[in-house]
Design an enzyme around this catalytic site. Structure first.
Site, PDB file in Angstrom:
ATOM      1  N   LEU A 194       0.862  -1.179   0.000  1.00 39.49           N
ATOM      2  CA  LEU A 194       0.000   0.000   0.000  1.00 39.49           C
ATOM      3  C   LEU A 194       0.898   1.229   0.000  1.00 39.49           C
ATOM      4  O   LEU A 194       1.949   1.235   0.646  1.00 39.49           O
ATOM      5  CB  LEU A 194      -0.896   0.026   1.253  1.00 39.49           C
ATOM      6  CG  LEU A 194      -1.927  -1.093   1.413  1.00 39.49           C
ATOM      7  CD1 LEU A 194      -2.672  -0.935   2.744  1.00 39.49           C
ATOM      8  CD2 LEU A 194      -2.908  -1.122   0.264  1.00 39.49           C
ATOM      9  N   ASP A 195       0.499   2.273  -0.718  1.00 41.07           N
ATOM     10  CA  ASP A 195       1.264   3.512  -0.698  1.00 41.07           C
ATOM     11  C   ASP A 195       1.377   4.038   0.727  1.00 41.07           C
ATOM     12  O   ASP A 195       0.541   3.745   1.586  1.00 41.07           O
ATOM     13  CB  ASP A 195       0.589   4.581  -1.566  1.00 41.07           C
ATOM     14  CG  ASP A 195       0.615   4.226  -3.048  1.00 41.07           C
ATOM     15  OD1 ASP A 195       1.476   3.436  -3.459  1.00 41.07           O
ATOM     16  OD2 ASP A 195      -0.241   4.761  -3.783  1.00 41.07           O
ATOM     17  N   LYS A 196       2.388   4.847   0.968  1.00 44.69           N
ATOM     18  CA  LYS A 196       2.622   5.407   2.299  1.00 44.69           C
ATOM     19  C   LYS A 196       1.369   6.071   2.861  1.00 44.69           C
ATOM     20  O   LYS A 196       1.026   5.878   4.037  1.00 44.69           O
ATOM     21  CB  LYS A 196       3.762   6.433   2.224  1.00 44.69           C
ATOM     22  CG  LYS A 196       4.030   7.162   3.542  1.00 44.69           C
ATOM     23  CD  LYS A 196       5.143   8.180   3.379  1.00 44.69           C
ATOM     24  CE  LYS A 196       5.377   8.945   4.677  1.00 44.69           C
ATOM     25  NZ  LYS A 196       6.458   9.964   4.533  1.00 44.69           N
TER      26      LYS A 196
END
Length: 324
Positions: free
Chosen positions: A137-139
């Protein structure tokens, strides 16, 4: 010089490009790292191209120069565990946490927190910057994420993502009024030639990307939506919503700063993940003496974060009604 050898011992991976096998199944390097670093590949003792398709019985050897920073330093941190057994750990990743160490983020990552709590398994190499990581998952995206405790478990889970056998639902707040209220976005996605940190849709190049969306509630100037990615491209949901002129609120890359909610962070949350958990089966033909077969498909959920609840309460003051 580092060397790691692996055997293709299941037909699940037959026909897969060897770069995808190394990146998505083994998790040794990302596909971008395969291109940027001095990494070579051998199949059955002979040098091969990354486009080579593997077969059952192949011996794949990955050879690379060791970088200065390969050690994974465990760090204490709060991690919310949704589910755990002897093979997997499912976590609720908070917004702002990077999943694994990479350039510019060598500390404070989820992998380091899992390592500190001994949730990665003894056989996952500490030299691998992404041990146990099956998907990402993106930051600034929060929500449910599954990790593996062993190489066998990781391969089993990674195979489902590679073959698109998982089901994922994200929740998002986007700008504007979506019409129709249900739809599919089907494009190709490639890296933006003008900005290497961005991706963009294209009619002529890139990788196929498909997203289904459904409006859960429409507000004045905003919509609360469910997004179902049928593929797993980098920034896919963010790029797709921006491409139809309904960018995700708070997106620092694909949306402009919002005048009503100027301090909003990325309003994207991985709400549900349905995946088949591995089931051990004795096998005298493998080095481990066992292999994994399909067990029960389980759906894991991450509750709506407070940042969503407070923003939806604010939007509800001028709501136009609920969906559809």
């Amino acid at each position: 010089m580092k060397r790691s050898e692996f055997s293709i011992d299941t037909p699940d991976y037959a026909g897969l490009r060897v770069d995808r096998y190394v990146a998505e199944v083994l998790g040794l390097f990302s596909r971008s790292q395969l291109k940027s670093r001095e990494i070579s590949i051998e199949v059955n003792g002979k040098e091969a191209k990354w486009s080579h398709h593997v077969s059952v019985g192949d011996r794949v050897t990955v050879v690379w120069e060791e970088e200065e920073r390969t050690a994974l330093t465990p760090e204490p941190m709060e991690i919310e565990i949704i589910y755990e057994n002897e093979d997997v750990v499912v976590v609720n990743k908070p917004q702002g946490m990077v999943v694994h160490p990479a350039a510019g983020n060598f500390s404070g990552t989820l992998v380091q927190g899992l390592a500190y709590r001994h949730l990665l398994g003894d056989r996952l190499s500490a030299e691998n910057p992404r041990p146990g990581i099956v998907h990402r998952l993106d930051k600034d995206t929060s929500g449910v994420l599954i990790t593996a405790k062993s190489p066998l478990a990781r391969q089993f889970l990674a195979n489902q993502f590679a073959k698109k056998h998982t089901r994922k639902v994200y929740l998002a707040v986007v700008k504007g009024m979506l019409l129709p209220r249900n739809g599919r976005i089907d494009t190709m996605i490639c890296r933006d030639s003008k900005n290497r940190k961005r991706f963009t849709t294209s009619e002529v190049e890139g990788k196929s990307a498909v997203t289904d969306y459904q409006v859960l509630r429409q507000f004045e100037g905003y919509a609360f939506v469910a997004l179902r990615p049928l593929t797993g491209r980098t920034h896919q949901l963010r790029v797709h919503m921006s491409s139809i002129k309904h960018p995700i609120l708070g997106d620092p890359i694909y949306s402009r700063r919002d005048s009503r909610f100027p301090d909003a962070s990325l309003m994207l949350h991985a709400h549900r993940l349905a995946i088949m958990l591995p089931q051990k089966v004795a096998d005298s033909q493998t080095a481990e003496g066992l292999h994994f077969e399909g067990g029960e498909t389980v759906e894991f959920r991450s509750p709506l974060p407070e940042r969503f609840k407070s923003l939806l309460r604010e939007l509800a003051k001028g709501a136009l009604g609920s969906n559809a």
